[in-house]
Design a protein around this motif. Structure first.
Motif, mmCIF file in Angstrom:
data_model
loop_
_atom_site.group_PDB
_atom_site.id
_atom_site.type_symbol
_atom_site.label_atom_id
_atom_site.label_comp_id
_atom_site.label_asym_id
_atom_site.label_seq_id
_atom_site.Cartn_x
_atom_site.Cartn_y
_atom_site.Cartn_z
ATOM 1 N N THR A 97 -1.599 -60.284 -42.925
ATOM 2 C CA THR A 97 -1.218 -60.486 -44.324
ATOM 3 C C THR A 97 -1.125 -59.149 -45.070
ATOM 4 N N ASP A 98 -0.531 -59.204 -46.239
ATOM 5 C CA ASP A 98 -0.474 -58.013 -47.092
ATOM 6 C C ASP A 98 -1.883 -57.569 -47.472
ATOM 7 N N HIS A 99 -2.775 -58.519 -47.644
ATOM 8 C CA HIS A 99 -4.166 -58.190 -47.961
ATOM 9 C C HIS A 99 -4.792 -57.389 -46.817
ATOM 10 N N ASP A 100 -4.453 -57.749 -45.573
ATOM 11 C CA ASP A 100 -4.936 -56.976 -44.423
ATOM 12 C C ASP A 100 -4.402 -55.549 -44.479
ATOM 13 N N ALA A 101 -3.127 -55.396 -44.841
ATOM 14 C CA ALA A 101 -2.529 -54.062 -44.952
ATOM 15 C C ALA A 101 -3.252 -53.235 -46.013
ATOM 16 N N LEU A 102 -3.537 -53.844 -47.150
ATOM 17 C CA LEU A 102 -4.257 -53.139 -48.207
ATOM 18 C C LEU A 102 -5.667 -52.761 -47.739
ATOM 19 N N GLY A 103 -6.280 -53.628 -46.939
ATOM 20 C CA GLY A 103 -7.601 -53.329 -46.385
ATOM 21 C C GLY A 103 -7.562 -52.153 -45.419
ATOM 22 N N VAL A 104 -6.515 -52.070 -44.602
ATOM 23 C CA VAL A 104 -6.353 -50.935 -43.687
ATOM 24 C C VAL A 104 -6.212 -49.652 -44.502
ATOM 25 N N LEU A 105 -5.388 -49.702 -45.534
ATOM 26 C CA LEU A 105 -5.214 -48.524 -46.382
ATOM 27 C C LEU A 105 -6.537 -48.119 -47.029
ATOM 28 N N ILE A 114 2.736 -52.567 -51.158
ATOM 29 C CA ILE A 114 3.220 -53.278 -49.974
ATOM 30 C C ILE A 114 4.385 -54.173 -50.389
ATOM 31 N N GLU A 115 5.486 -54.084 -49.659
ATOM 32 C CA GLU A 115 6.621 -54.999 -49.837
ATOM 33 C C GLU A 115 6.946 -55.574 -48.469
ATOM 34 N N ARG A 116 7.147 -56.877 -48.415
ATOM 35 C CA ARG A 116 7.448 -57.544 -47.146
ATOM 36 C C ARG A 116 8.849 -58.129 -47.215
ATOM 37 N N GLU A 117 9.589 -57.916 -46.143
ATOM 38 C CA GLU A 117 10.945 -58.451 -46.034
ATOM 39 C C GLU A 117 11.029 -59.258 -44.738
ATOM 40 N N ASP A 118 11.443 -60.499 -44.860
ATOM 41 C CA ASP A 118 11.621 -61.333 -43.672
ATOM 42 C C ASP A 118 12.910 -60.917 -42.984
ATOM 43 N N GLY A 119 12.773 -60.475 -41.761
ATOM 44 C CA GLY A 119 13.948 -60.096 -40.990
ATOM 45 C C GLY A 119 14.381 -61.238 -40.098
ATOM 46 N N GLU A 121 14.556 -61.314 -36.902
ATOM 47 C CA GLU A 121 13.719 -61.411 -35.695
ATOM 48 C C GLU A 121 12.245 -61.169 -35.992
ATOM 49 N N TRP A 122 11.947 -60.329 -36.971
ATOM 50 C CA TRP A 122 10.569 -60.015 -37.307
ATOM 51 C C TRP A 122 10.490 -59.523 -38.740
ATOM 52 N N ASP A 123 9.286 -59.537 -39.283
ATOM 53 C CA ASP A 123 9.068 -59.034 -40.642
ATOM 54 C C ASP A 123 9.111 -57.513 -40.646
ATOM 55 N N VAL A 124 9.513 -56.971 -41.765
ATOM 56 C CA VAL A 124 9.462 -55.532 -41.996
ATOM 57 C C VAL A 124 8.592 -55.328 -43.230
ATOM 58 N N VAL A 125 7.591 -54.479 -43.093
ATOM 59 C CA VAL A 125 6.710 -54.194 -44.218
ATOM 60 C C VAL A 125 6.949 -52.752 -44.649
ATOM 61 N N ARG A 126 7.270 -52.591 -45.918
ATOM 62 C CA ARG A 126 7.450 -51.258 -46.482
ATOM 63 C C ARG A 126 6.171 -50.900 -47.238
ATOM 64 N N VAL A 127 5.626 -49.753 -46.899
ATOM 65 C CA VAL A 127 4.395 -49.284 -47.528
ATOM 66 C C VAL A 127 4.710 -47.994 -48.263
ATOM 67 N N THR A 128 4.476 -47.987 -49.568
ATOM 68 C CA THR A 128 4.735 -46.801 -50.378
ATOM 69 C C THR A 128 3.413 -46.074 -50.606
ATOM 70 N N LEU A 129 3.404 -44.803 -50.205
ATOM 71 C CA LEU A 129 2.206 -43.965 -50.326
ATOM 72 C C LEU A 129 2.561 -42.658 -51.028
ATOM 73 N N ALA A 148 -0.701 -52.194 -35.966
ATOM 74 C CA ALA A 148 -1.678 -52.953 -35.185
ATOM 75 C C ALA A 148 -2.247 -54.110 -35.998
ATOM 76 N N SER A 149 -2.469 -53.886 -37.267
ATOM 77 C CA SER A 149 -3.045 -54.920 -38.120
ATOM 78 C C SER A 149 -2.039 -56.002 -38.478
ATOM 79 N N LEU A 150 -0.795 -55.599 -38.705
ATOM 80 C CA LEU A 150 0.201 -56.541 -39.196
ATOM 81 C C LEU A 150 1.046 -57.176 -38.100
ATOM 82 N N ASN A 151 1.123 -56.521 -36.962
ATOM 83 C CA ASN A 151 1.953 -56.986 -35.852
ATOM 84 C C ASN A 151 3.407 -57.184 -36.296
ATOM 85 N N CYS A 152 3.926 -56.183 -37.000
ATOM 86 C CA CYS A 152 5.316 -56.202 -37.426
ATOM 87 C C CYS A 152 5.773 -54.758 -37.627
#
Length: 159
Positions: A97-105, A114-119, A121-129, A148-152
């Motif tokens: 989840t996006d919450h998992d991504a925020l936890g990794v950060l 975090i922005e998520r785009e449904d592709g 074949e798979w999701d694409v997560v854009r992370v702005t840092l 590793a956390s998001l599997n995408c």
């Protein structure tokens, strides 16, 4: 809320008998819900001394607090039987989840968007840092941890 897996070596010196280990696991499993924990079932008697670890699942983000709570719980049970439990490694369950991504950060000492785009074949997560954050932590490390956390697919954008 993230779910932590706290490992505790409940019998590091190998003083407990198989019967005591089984009794301890039963007591620990019964006591765990009092603190909002769940214990992963394990046959401690089949494990060698020094590797008799239980896994305690707890919700929360404060790793130090969760480790202390799990250690106190295990000490209440196995300490009475003559063992001296020691804290082990803490990891987090990831559900992608996006919450998992925020936890990794947060675990890396970073904040981002975090922005998520449904592709197709798979999701694409854009992370702005911030660029300044990536001077402290290599982008490759952040990228690997997020994938590793998001599997995408993860794309890091710097500002």
């Amino acid at each position: 809320m993230r779910t932590a897996v706290v490992r505790v070596d409940v019998d590091p010196s190998g003083v407990l008998t198989p019967a005591q280990l089984r009794e301890g696991m039963a007591s620990l499993s019964a006591l765990a819900p009092e603190v909002g924990a769940t214990v992963v079932d394990a046959d401690l008697a089949a494990m060698p001394p020094g590797r008799r670890q239980v896994e305690v699942l707890l919700a929360g983000d404060d790793a130090d607090h969760l480790s202390r709570l799990a250690l106190e719980l295990c000490t209440r049970v196995f300490g009475v039987l003559g063992a001296r439990p020691t804290a082990g490694v803490l990891t987090y369950v990831s559900r992608g989840t996006d919450h998992d991504a925020l936890g990794v950060l947060a675990g890396l000492g970073l904040t981002g968007e975090i922005e998520r785009e449904d592709g197709p074949e798979w999701d694409v997560v854009r992370v702005t840092l911030r660029k300044s954050d990536l001077e402290r932590i290599p982008e490759s490390r952040v990228h690997t941890a997020l994938e590793a956390s998001l599997n995408c697919e993860v794309r890091i954008i710097t500002v």
